[in-house]
Design an enzyme around this catalytic site. Structure first.
Site, short mmCIF file in Angstrom:
data_model
loop_
_atom_site.label_atom_id
_atom_site.label_comp_id
_atom_site.label_asym_id
_atom_site.label_seq_id
_atom_site.Cartn_x
_atom_site.Cartn_y
_atom_site.Cartn_z
N LYS B 111 6.96 -0.88 12.36
CA LYS B 111 5.64 -1.36 11.92
C LYS B 111 4.78 -0.15 11.58
O LYS B 111 4.43 0.65 12.45
CB LYS B 111 4.97 -2.19 13.01
CG LYS B 111 3.50 -2.50 12.68
CD LYS B 111 2.81 -3.37 13.70
CE LYS B 111 1.30 -3.31 13.47
NZ LYS B 111 0.55 -4.17 14.41
N ALA B 198 -3.15 -9.21 13.27
CA ALA B 198 -4.49 -8.84 13.75
C ALA B 198 -5.54 -9.89 13.45
O ALA B 198 -5.59 -10.46 12.36
CB ALA B 198 -4.96 -7.51 13.18
N GLY B 199 -6.34 -10.16 14.46
CA GLY B 199 -7.52 -11.00 14.30
C GLY B 199 -7.40 -12.40 14.86
O GLY B 199 -8.40 -13.09 15.05
N ASN B 220 -1.45 -9.65 19.66
CA ASN B 220 -1.36 -9.01 20.97
C ASN B 220 -2.54 -9.43 21.86
O ASN B 220 -2.38 -10.14 22.84
CB ASN B 220 -1.32 -7.49 20.80
CG ASN B 220 -0.99 -6.72 22.07
OD1 ASN B 220 -0.50 -5.61 22.03
ND2 ASN B 220 -1.25 -7.28 23.24
#
Lengths: 67, 274
Positions: B111, B198-199, B220
């Site tokens: 990543k 993300a988010g 995460n």
């Protein structure tokens, strides 16, 4: 003794020491780590025999939690 | 209770990344948990097969018997996806992933993320493009974190990245999907998997991402910083599955100005006058 930089800190090892010896001194033998010496990866198969020299900069990394 | 029936449509719907097929469309980060045991339980509840890790300097002089993350999540059981979190230049990101490849015995799925500044953690797409070029040339299979700019996403795909991973909102913000229109533009043009990275804040965000047609979701903080991370991990698994199924099923068209009864209009016991 010769002086190295290991993860940004000063570390001494005896002259003629190789990467395998350094890992032993640091209690990291057999641990899953990766080693970079002066910006170049040192493959695990070359730990024995890769001699360290005064002023070498080493990075020893592990996997930690991250996203 | 009867076991849920598996429909034929669900039988084979793998997520294929870098030539490998995965059953789960949820990718989980391993940061911010209380301990490795909680990490492992959350990952197991999520059903994730791909888990991200960060690469950091080992603490010299620490207890040699201290447990390690890869004992809790062995590479024999999970696809370990090393990241470049904390890297602000292409050079640092490439260097980090070369170390990761050595650390993981030649494992080449990675990543890539190159950040722009520490306040927003917004991706620096110029450095990201540079790093992607170097890594692809170097034989890595690159999953790349990027902004939700459809042009940049396409350029990263053209370079040879195996998945593009636009943000839904800022890393760790839990703000959900701020620009579904851009995500749809990216999805419509992509020939590689699109992973929202993300988010995501809660299960409905993950479901919406999948309903939009994303191939997978990576998260995460939404799990690790839930009051009960293991339960949230399970909720996310269901949300991603539900969102995927809803996407495959194809939603009904929206009708803004007319209602439509689900029950027959005829045969009422007291018929309404026309």
């Amino acid at each position: 003794m010769i002086q190295l930089s290991v993860n940004g800190k000063v570390q001494s090892v005896e002259p003629g020491a190789d990467v395998a010896r350094l890992l032993q001194v640091l209690d990291l033998s057999g641990k899953r780590v990766a080693v970079e010496r002066n910006g170049e990866i040192v493959p695990r198969s070359l730990y024995i025999g890769t001699r360290l020299a005064e002023g070498d900069a080493l990075e020893i990394v592990v996997a930690v939690g991250g996203g | 209770m009867n076991a849920p029936t598996r429909l034929p449509e669900q039988a084979a719907d793998p997520l294929v990344i870098g030539g490998r097929a995965y059953r789960s469309r949820l990718l989980i980060g391993t940061g911010k948990y209380r301990d490795f045991d909680e990490t492992r339980r959350a990952v197991e509840a999520s059903g994730a097969e791909i888990v991200t890790v960060a690469i950091r300097r080992t603490n010299i002089g620490q207890n040699a018997n201290e447990p390690s993350l890869l004992d809790a999540l062995p590479p024999s059981k999970f696809t370990i996806l090393p990241n470049t979190a904390g890297c602000y230049s292409a050079e640092d990101a490439v260097r980090t992933l070369r170390l990761a490849r050595e650390l993981l015995d030649g494992h080449d799925l990675v990543k890539l993320e190159v950040l722009g500044d520490p306040d927003t953690l917004y991706p620096n797409v110029i450095e990201t493009l540079k790093a992607a070029q170097t890594l692809v040339r170097d034989g890595f299979k690159v999953m790349v974190y990027t902004s939700d700019d459809p042009i940049v996403a396409k350029q990263l795909e053209d370079i040879g990245c195996v998945a593009v991973m636009p943000l839904a909102s800022l890393i760790g913000s839990g703000m959900g999907i701020l620009n579904p229109w851009n995500l749809q533009l990216i999805i419509a043009n992509a020939k590689v998997p699109v992973v929202v990275d993300a988010g995501v804040g809660t299960a409905s965000d993950a479901a919406v991402a999948m309903e939009l047609g994303c191939d997978a979701v990576l998260m995460n903080t939404a799990v690790a910083k839930a009051q009960n991370p293991v339960l949230m991990a399970q909720a996310m698994r269901k949300a991603v599955e539900a969102g995927r199924e809803a996407f495959l099923a194809g939603r009904m068209p929206k009708k803004l100005y007319s209602a439509s009864p689900s029950s027959p209009a005829a045969g009422l016991i007291s018929p309404k006058a026309a």
